[in-house]
Scaffold this motif. Structure first.
Motif, PDB file in Angstrom:
ATOM      1  N   ASN A 113      45.215  44.881  32.682  1.00  0.00           N
ATOM      2  CA  ASN A 113      46.110  45.754  33.440  1.00  0.00           C
ATOM      3  C   ASN A 113      45.715  47.219  33.349  1.00  0.00           C
ATOM      4  O   ASN A 113      45.970  47.992  34.268  1.00  0.00           O
ATOM      5  N   ASN A 114      45.115  47.616  32.254  1.00  0.00           N
ATOM      6  CA  ASN A 114      44.662  48.996  32.065  1.00  0.00           C
ATOM      7  C   ASN A 114      43.269  49.242  32.627  1.00  0.00           C
ATOM      8  O   ASN A 114      42.733  50.340  32.501  1.00  0.00           O
ATOM      9  N   GLY A 115      42.667  48.213  33.220  1.00  0.00           N
ATOM     10  CA  GLY A 115      41.337  48.363  33.796  1.00  0.00           C
ATOM     11  C   GLY A 115      40.218  48.350  32.778  1.00  0.00           C
ATOM     12  O   GLY A 115      39.072  48.650  33.110  1.00  0.00           O
ATOM     13  N   MET A 116      40.531  47.999  31.544  1.00  0.00           N
ATOM     14  CA  MET A 116      39.504  47.965  30.514  1.00  0.00           C
ATOM     15  C   MET A 116      38.682  46.682  30.567  1.00  0.00           C
ATOM     16  O   MET A 116      37.571  46.635  30.036  1.00  0.00           O
ATOM     17  N   LEU A 117      39.213  45.648  31.201  1.00  0.00           N
ATOM     18  CA  LEU A 117      38.497  44.396  31.411  1.00  0.00           C
ATOM     19  C   LEU A 117      38.624  44.029  32.882  1.00  0.00           C
ATOM     20  O   LEU A 117      39.702  44.156  33.459  1.00  0.00           O
ATOM     21  N   PRO A 118      37.549  43.550  33.491  1.00  0.00           N
ATOM     22  CA  PRO A 118      37.638  43.169  34.905  1.00  0.00           C
ATOM     23  C   PRO A 118      38.362  41.847  35.086  1.00  0.00           C
ATOM     24  O   PRO A 118      38.347  40.996  34.205  1.00  0.00           O
ATOM     25  N   LYS A 119      39.012  41.692  36.234  1.00  0.00           N
ATOM     26  CA  LYS A 119      39.627  40.409  36.584  1.00  0.00           C
ATOM     27  C   LYS A 119      38.550  39.543  37.211  1.00  0.00           C
ATOM     28  O   LYS A 119      37.722  40.031  37.978  1.00  0.00           O
ATOM     29  N   ALA A 120      38.551  38.288  36.860  1.00  0.00           N
ATOM     30  CA  ALA A 120      37.540  37.375  37.385  1.00  0.00           C
ATOM     31  C   ALA A 120      37.737  37.173  38.878  1.00  0.00           C
ATOM     32  O   ALA A 120      38.860  37.025  39.348  1.00  0.00           O
ATOM     33  N   ASP A 121      36.643  37.181  39.617  1.00  0.00           N
ATOM     34  CA  ASP A 121      36.701  36.894  41.044  1.00  0.00           C
ATOM     35  C   ASP A 121      36.770  35.391  41.247  1.00  0.00           C
ATOM     36  O   ASP A 121      36.266  34.622  40.441  1.00  0.00           O
ATOM     37  N   PHE A 122      37.398  34.995  42.350  1.00  0.00           N
ATOM     38  CA  PHE A 122      37.410  33.585  42.699  1.00  0.00           C
ATOM     39  C   PHE A 122      35.969  33.161  42.961  1.00  0.00           C
ATOM     40  O   PHE A 122      35.263  33.774  43.734  1.00  0.00           O
ATOM     41  N   GLY A 123      35.505  32.194  42.279  1.00  0.00           N
ATOM     42  CA  GLY A 123      34.135  31.736  42.453  1.00  0.00           C
ATOM     43  C   GLY A 123      33.807  30.656  41.447  1.00  0.00           C
ATOM     44  O   GLY A 123      34.667  30.174  40.716  1.00  0.00           O
ATOM     45  N   GLU A 124      32.565  30.300  41.412  1.00  0.00           N
ATOM     46  CA  GLU A 124      32.099  29.259  40.503  1.00  0.00           C
ATOM     47  C   GLU A 124      32.223  29.736  39.059  1.00  0.00           C
ATOM     48  O   GLU A 124      31.880  30.869  38.731  1.00  0.00           O
ATOM     49  N   TRP A 125      32.730  28.863  38.185  1.00  0.00           N
ATOM     50  CA  TRP A 125      32.888  29.192  36.776  1.00  0.00           C
ATOM     51  C   TRP A 125      31.540  29.489  36.145  1.00  0.00           C
ATOM     52  O   TRP A 125      30.546  28.814  36.419  1.00  0.00           O
ATOM     53  N   GLU A 126      31.510  30.520  35.326  1.00  0.00           N
ATOM     54  CA  GLU A 126      30.327  30.853  34.539  1.00  0.00           C
ATOM     55  C   GLU A 126      30.761  30.982  33.091  1.00  0.00           C
ATOM     56  O   GLU A 126      31.810  31.555  32.796  1.00  0.00           O
ATOM     57  N   LYS A 127      29.958  30.465  32.182  1.00  0.00           N
ATOM     58  CA  LYS A 127      30.294  30.553  30.764  1.00  0.00           C
ATOM     59  C   LYS A 127      30.282  32.007  30.328  1.00  0.00           C
ATOM     60  O   LYS A 127      29.292  32.699  30.506  1.00  0.00           O
ATOM     61  N   PRO A 128      31.382  32.483  29.755  1.00  0.00           N
ATOM     62  CA  PRO A 128      31.421  33.859  29.269  1.00  0.00           C
ATOM     63  C   PRO A 128      30.398  34.076  28.152  1.00  0.00           C
ATOM     64  O   PRO A 128      30.251  33.236  27.269  1.00  0.00           O
ATOM     65  N   GLU A 129      29.704  35.205  28.221  1.00  0.00           N
ATOM     66  CA  GLU A 129      28.710  35.529  27.204  1.00  0.00           C
ATOM     67  C   GLU A 129      29.376  36.072  25.941  1.00  0.00           C
ATOM     68  O   GLU A 129      28.910  35.842  24.838  1.00  0.00           O
ATOM     69  N   GLU A 130      30.455  36.823  26.108  1.00  0.00           N
ATOM     70  CA  GLU A 130      31.172  37.427  24.988  1.00  0.00           C
ATOM     71  C   GLU A 130      32.663  37.291  25.240  1.00  0.00           C
ATOM     72  O   GLU A 130      33.091  37.005  26.352  1.00  0.00           O
ATOM     73  N   SER A 131      33.466  37.564  24.207  1.00  0.00           N
ATOM     74  CA  SER A 131      34.910  37.410  24.349  1.00  0.00           C
ATOM     75  C   SER A 131      35.489  38.357  25.402  1.00  0.00           C
ATOM     76  O   SER A 131      36.477  38.028  26.057  1.00  0.00           O
TER      77      SER A 131
END
Length: 107
Positions: free
Chosen positions: A45-63
């Motif tokens: 909500n504070n813009g410190m992390l991006p919201k995921a776009d609708f699309g194919e799942w990708e394994k997150p590299e980091e938390s």
């Protein structure tokens, strides 16, 4: 585990201690996951992390790349929505993902 009738008082106490420890672990885990989700949402909500776009799942590299509550992805032809914050497991994990409809047709 032998029948409870055959257990010594010490064995019964060991089981009771183990059960109490497990209950405490589960209670703490639920609270930890709740607070983790709140923090993840706050950062989004504070813009410190991006919201995921609708699309194919990708394994997150980091938390910090983990999926958050409400993020929608596709995987193997299925559309899935994250039910928790900090989700890094595949969308087939029903504990953290739920069905979110049909995959859109290619135009």
């Amino acid at each position: 585990m032998p029948p409870i009738e055959d257990m010594t008082p010490e064995e019964i106490q060991e089981w009771m201690d183990a059960l109490e420890k497990e209950m405490l672990r589960r209670q703490n885990l639920a609270l930890f996951q709740e607070k983790q989700t709140e923090l993840h949402e706050q950062f989004r909500n504070n813009g410190m992390l991006p919201k995921a776009d609708f699309g194919e799942w990708e394994k997150p590299e980091e938390s910090v790349d983990a999926y958050g509550v409400g993020d929608v992805v596709t995987r193997n032809g299925k559309v899935r929505r994250a039910k928790a914050g900090m989700v890094v497991c595949e969308p087939s994990c029903d504990e953290h993902w739920e069905d979110a409809g049909e995959e859109p047709e290619d135009e």
